[in-house]
Design a protein around this motif. Structure first.
Motif, mmCIF file in Angstrom:
data_model
loop_
_atom_site.group_PDB
_atom_site.id
_atom_site.type_symbol
_atom_site.label_atom_id
_atom_site.label_comp_id
_atom_site.label_asym_id
_atom_site.label_seq_id
_atom_site.Cartn_x
_atom_site.Cartn_y
_atom_site.Cartn_z
ATOM 1 N N GLY A 540 24.923 23.033 54.843
ATOM 2 C CA GLY A 540 23.867 22.258 55.383
ATOM 3 C C GLY A 540 23.473 21.115 54.279
ATOM 4 N N ALA A 541 24.328 21.169 53.175
ATOM 5 C CA ALA A 541 23.851 19.951 52.177
ATOM 6 C C ALA A 541 24.951 18.773 52.245
ATOM 7 N N ASP A 542 24.551 17.802 52.692
ATOM 8 C CA ASP A 542 25.438 16.626 52.736
ATOM 9 C C ASP A 542 25.946 16.083 51.296
ATOM 10 N N VAL A 543 25.143 16.296 50.336
ATOM 11 C CA VAL A 543 25.417 15.606 48.975
ATOM 12 C C VAL A 543 24.397 16.416 48.065
ATOM 13 N N ILE A 544 24.995 16.779 46.818
ATOM 14 C CA ILE A 544 24.452 17.768 45.970
ATOM 15 C C ILE A 544 24.310 16.875 44.653
ATOM 16 N N PRO A 545 23.004 17.100 43.698
ATOM 17 C CA PRO A 545 23.279 16.264 42.371
ATOM 18 C C PRO A 545 24.074 16.789 41.415
ATOM 19 N N VAL A 546 24.513 16.269 40.468
ATOM 20 C CA VAL A 546 25.048 16.582 39.110
ATOM 21 C C VAL A 546 24.401 16.354 37.867
ATOM 22 N N TYR A 547 24.676 17.109 37.021
ATOM 23 C CA TYR A 547 23.950 17.050 35.879
ATOM 24 C C TYR A 547 24.674 16.699 34.580
ATOM 25 N N GLY A 548 24.263 16.261 33.377
ATOM 26 C CA GLY A 548 24.763 16.173 32.206
ATOM 27 C C GLY A 548 24.335 17.075 31.149
ATOM 28 N N ARG A 549 23.276 18.084 31.491
ATOM 29 C CA ARG A 549 23.040 19.256 30.790
ATOM 30 C C ARG A 549 22.547 20.357 31.586
ATOM 31 N N ALA A 550 22.465 21.499 31.108
ATOM 32 C CA ALA A 550 21.995 22.691 31.751
ATOM 33 C C ALA A 550 20.762 23.199 31.296
ATOM 34 N N TYR A 589 17.309 25.351 26.537
ATOM 35 C CA TYR A 589 16.958 24.262 25.552
ATOM 36 C C TYR A 589 16.300 24.631 24.148
ATOM 37 N N TYR A 590 17.093 23.837 23.017
ATOM 38 C CA TYR A 590 16.684 24.250 21.868
ATOM 39 C C TYR A 590 15.634 23.215 21.300
ATOM 40 N N HIS A 591 14.416 23.707 21.082
ATOM 41 C CA HIS A 591 13.264 22.536 20.661
ATOM 42 C C HIS A 591 13.238 22.687 19.291
ATOM 43 N N ALA A 592 13.853 21.557 18.726
ATOM 44 C CA ALA A 592 13.592 21.377 17.259
ATOM 45 C C ALA A 592 13.511 20.066 16.906
ATOM 46 N N VAL A 593 12.287 19.573 16.608
ATOM 47 C CA VAL A 593 11.857 18.425 16.053
ATOM 48 C C VAL A 593 11.292 18.239 14.967
ATOM 49 N N THR A 594 11.265 19.145 14.191
ATOM 50 C CA THR A 594 10.425 19.003 12.884
ATOM 51 C C THR A 594 11.613 19.775 11.732
ATOM 52 N N PRO A 595 11.747 19.462 10.481
ATOM 53 C CA PRO A 595 12.498 20.150 9.718
ATOM 54 C C PRO A 595 12.290 21.643 9.231
ATOM 55 N N ASP A 596 11.193 22.108 9.892
ATOM 56 C CA ASP A 596 10.966 23.637 9.602
ATOM 57 C C ASP A 596 11.570 24.426 10.574
ATOM 58 N N PRO A 597 12.365 25.189 10.278
ATOM 59 C CA PRO A 597 12.974 26.206 11.384
ATOM 60 C C PRO A 597 11.924 27.066 12.005
ATOM 61 N N GLY A 598 10.927 27.323 11.445
ATOM 62 C CA GLY A 598 9.796 27.963 11.882
ATOM 63 C C GLY A 598 9.029 27.497 13.149
ATOM 64 N N ASP A 599 9.185 26.096 13.313
ATOM 65 C CA ASP A 599 8.746 25.349 14.444
ATOM 66 C C ASP A 599 9.622 25.395 15.534
ATOM 67 N N HIS A 600 10.922 25.679 15.351
ATOM 68 C CA HIS A 600 11.764 25.616 16.442
ATOM 69 C C HIS A 600 11.706 26.665 17.218
ATOM 70 N N ARG A 601 11.931 26.316 18.631
ATOM 71 C CA ARG A 601 12.044 27.406 19.904
ATOM 72 C C ARG A 601 13.261 27.212 20.428
ATOM 73 N N ILE A 602 13.631 28.394 21.057
ATOM 74 C CA ILE A 602 14.835 28.229 22.190
ATOM 75 C C ILE A 602 14.194 28.977 23.548
ATOM 76 N N VAL A 603 14.126 27.787 24.385
ATOM 77 C CA VAL A 603 13.907 28.106 25.851
ATOM 78 C C VAL A 603 14.842 28.590 26.783
ATOM 79 N N ARG A 604 14.695 29.667 27.343
ATOM 80 C CA ARG A 604 15.716 30.153 28.359
ATOM 81 C C ARG A 604 15.085 30.421 29.584
#
Length: 637
Positions: A540-550, A589-604
């Motif tokens: 039923g899908a004529d065309v589907i998207p492709v992505y550069g990241r998961a 997604y690995y959220h790391a925008v500060t130099p403090d590893p305590g602020d980093h988050r991994i979103v699954r």
């Protein structure tokens, strides 16, 4: 010695290096001017590379198989058209000339080994230009150097290769000589055979070479070293390989920024799926300066061309900034190789290939990374994250990186895994003989010198006169070109594609949402049959998207972590097309925008993605958008 050949005195030759006149005519080698003339009216025949090694070894009393093994590790016996490597090495024996090394400046006074051409000229009496441009003379020069190093060590010219270990280590010309010598003896044990880049067949039969002695002066780089903070660090390299810790700085910068990597706890906090192969586009010294700049990017390892020496800069548990795709960075290890994609034919040395392969085998085993082209990526296979990023993605290591040889060294050579009806092909060129046209190695638009290539050219029809296929992401406007840096119409050795058709000597594949044809004659194939899993758009899908990241679905993000848009790339995946599946993964997604590893988050997230070989680069599709099939199956309607 060569059975049946007598070596009378030859007044201008070095010690124990005289030839009978007929041998000199065959070799075409002149030590006292021009070679003696052959019989009237009959030109002196060209000497096959194998015979050049035999004569050179006999003249300097170097074991022939040892000379072959040293040359194999330096150049795989190739002549390289008389152009230098990145370190200024020439010919089968990689005789170095610092004056032509691609270093961006004059050689350092502490680098006498880089001037081996002059040393070989003094030992043989041959002019430096002859040693550089004539492969047979180059082999003679290498033999003379090995014999000289053996004498300097006070050792006799033994017929046993094991007695030459110290001379071989010195031949490397670097402090990693023992590792170089170990690889030479590994080549002796396994043997080798190939046709060189100038059409010479050379063979080194395997031999149960005894283990070389462990000389008292042998020094290994320590694997236990200190990091910049005084904390004990282990260099993460396989044993028996020269490897040192040269750290990339992790430092706060002005304006709240920091560089040049992120601290993490991989694989405990997130998996490592990829190893990314880069070339430096700079010399080794320049590369070390770049990675030491906290305001620049980073990578995990750099490998030196001359001898395969490895420097580690970032711990594998940490995330380096190397691929231009944050999703891939978070799940990969980056390895830089000293070299240039196209500059002046600066070729990758066998010592570097072998050292890199040993490192990748070690890392793949440690982190359970499959040894295939879905997981061992070139930088040029990493996708852009969003449409605006696609055109600026890097294109190294390029079409001259020998993926077939590299995977043979990894112990995973590319072989047929299916027949004609298997539904997939694995690209596999005959690298030395496959020499497609490229432009742009020097002056813009001019043809590059003929050179072996791991890539096939892709056309919109089964003809070399047809237009090349277009990559609308790489070049939104304008036509595709033959430029060595323009990979939008190329498929590379090891990559797998679904077959879209066949016509005579041509095979069609699905590529970037279109049909692409490449020349694949039965007498000299550029691909082998394969089978596996493919995806096609859901019913039923004529065309589907492709992505550069998961990336995860929006509902997976916790409070305080901004939702990352999952933007499709500018390509389309139409109904009826198929693409080979490389791996399946859940969005992360690995959220790391500060130099403090305590602020980093991994979103699954819960969303499942399939990685596919969509074009020259990989891409991702959502599992909800596709059906998974065996490659040879006919989909039910």
């Amino acid at each position: 010695m060569i059975p049946g050949i007598v070596f009378p005195a030859w007044p201008c030759a070095p010690r124990r290096a005289a030839f009978r006149v007929t041998a000199l005519v065959l070799a075409g080698v002149s030590w006292c001017g021009s070679p003696p003339a052959g019989p009237p009216g009959i030109p002196a025949p060209a000497l096959a590379r194998q015979k050049a090694f035999r004569i050179a070894a006999a003249s300097y009393e170097v074991p022939e198989r040892l000379l072959l093994a040293v040359s194999y590790l330096e150049s795989r016996w190739d002549a390289h058209r008389g152009v230098p490597s990145v370190t200024g090495g020439y010919g089968p024996m990689h005789l170095t000339d610092a004056r032509t090394a691609l270093r961006g400046g004059p050689p350092a006074p502490s680098e006498p080994a880089r001037q081996r051409v002059d040393e070989a000229a003094r030992l043989t009496g041959l002019p430096g230009g002859r040693l550089i441009g004539d492969p047979d003379a180059n082999v003679l020069g290498g033999a003379a150097l090995l014999a000289s190093y053996q004498r300097e060590l006070g050792l006799p010219p033994s017929e046993d290769p094991a007695g030459w270990y110290g001379a071989v280590a010195r031949y490397a010309g670097t402090d990693a000589g023992p590792c170089f010598a170990d690889e030479v003896f590994a080549v002796l044990r396994t043997g080798a055979a190939r046709v060189t880049d100038d059409g010479q067949r050379v063979t080194l039969p395997p031999s149960p070479s005894p283990a070389p002695p462990d000389p008292p002066e042998r020094v290994w780089f320590r694997h236990d070293t200190d990091g910049p903070d005084g904390e004990g660090r282990k260099v993460e390299c396989p044993r028996g390989i020269a490897c040192e810790w040269l750290p990339a700085p992790y430092r706060k910068l002005a304006g709240g920024k920091y560089g040049n990597h992120d601290l993490a706890e991989r694989p405990r906090d997130q998996g490592i799926d990829y190893i990314v192969i880069h070339d430096t586009e700079a010399t080794y010294a320049q590369t070390l300066k770049m990675v030491a700049d906290p305001a620049y990017v980073s990578w995990h390892y750099t490998i030196r061309s001359a001898d395969g020496h490895i420097a580690q800069h970032v711990r594998t548990k940490d995330v380096a900034w190397h691929s231009g795709n944050w999703y891939v960075n978070a799940r990969s290890i980056g390895i830089e190789h000293e070299g240039f994609l196209a500059k002046a034919g600066a070729w990758y040395t066998e010592a570097m290939y072998r050292s890199s392969a040993r490192l990748v085998r070690y890392l793949a085993k440690r982190f359970d990374i499959p040894l295939d082209r879905a997981h061992i990526l070139g930088h040029d296979n990493v996708p852009g994250t969003v449409p605006s990023a696609v055109s600026g993605m890097h294109v190294d290591p390029g079409p001259y990186w020998d993926w077939a040889h590299y995977f043979a060294l990894l112990g995973r050579p590319f072989k047929a895994t299916g027949g004609r009806d298997g539904g997939l092909v694995t690209i596999r060129t005959d690298y030395p003989r496959h020499r497609p046209r490229y432009t742009g190695c020097g002056e813009t638009g001019r043809d590059c010198p003929p050179h072996g290539s791991a890539s096939v050219r892709l056309y919109i029809a089964p003809s070399a006169d047809a237009p090349l296929v277009r990559d609308i992401g790489r070049k939104p406007a304008g036509e595709p070109t033959y430029d060595v840096y323009d990979h939008g119409a190329r498929a590379t050795t090891g990559q797998q594609f679904a077959v879209a058709g066949r016509r005579g000597d041509w095979t069609a594949i699905w590529y970037l949402g279109q049909v692409a044809w490449f020349h694949n004659p039965a007498g000299r194939p550029t691909a082998v049959g394969a089978e596996g899993f493919v995806v096609t758009p859901r019913r039923g899908a004529d065309v589907i998207p492709v992505y550069g990241r998961a990336y995860p679905e929006p509902g997976a993000y916790p409070k305080g972590v901004p939702v990352q848009d999952v933007l499709p790339l500018q390509y389309a995946f139409p109904h009826g097309q198929r693409y080979a599946v490389g791996l399946a993964t859940r969005g992360e997604y690995y959220h790391a925008v500060t130099p403090d590893p305590g602020d980093h988050r991994i979103v699954r997230g819960r969303a499942v993605y399939f990685q596919i070989q969509f074009g020259h680069r990989v891409a991702f599709v959502k599992a909800a958008d596709v059906r998974v099939l065996r490659s040879g199956a006919t989909p039910a309607r």
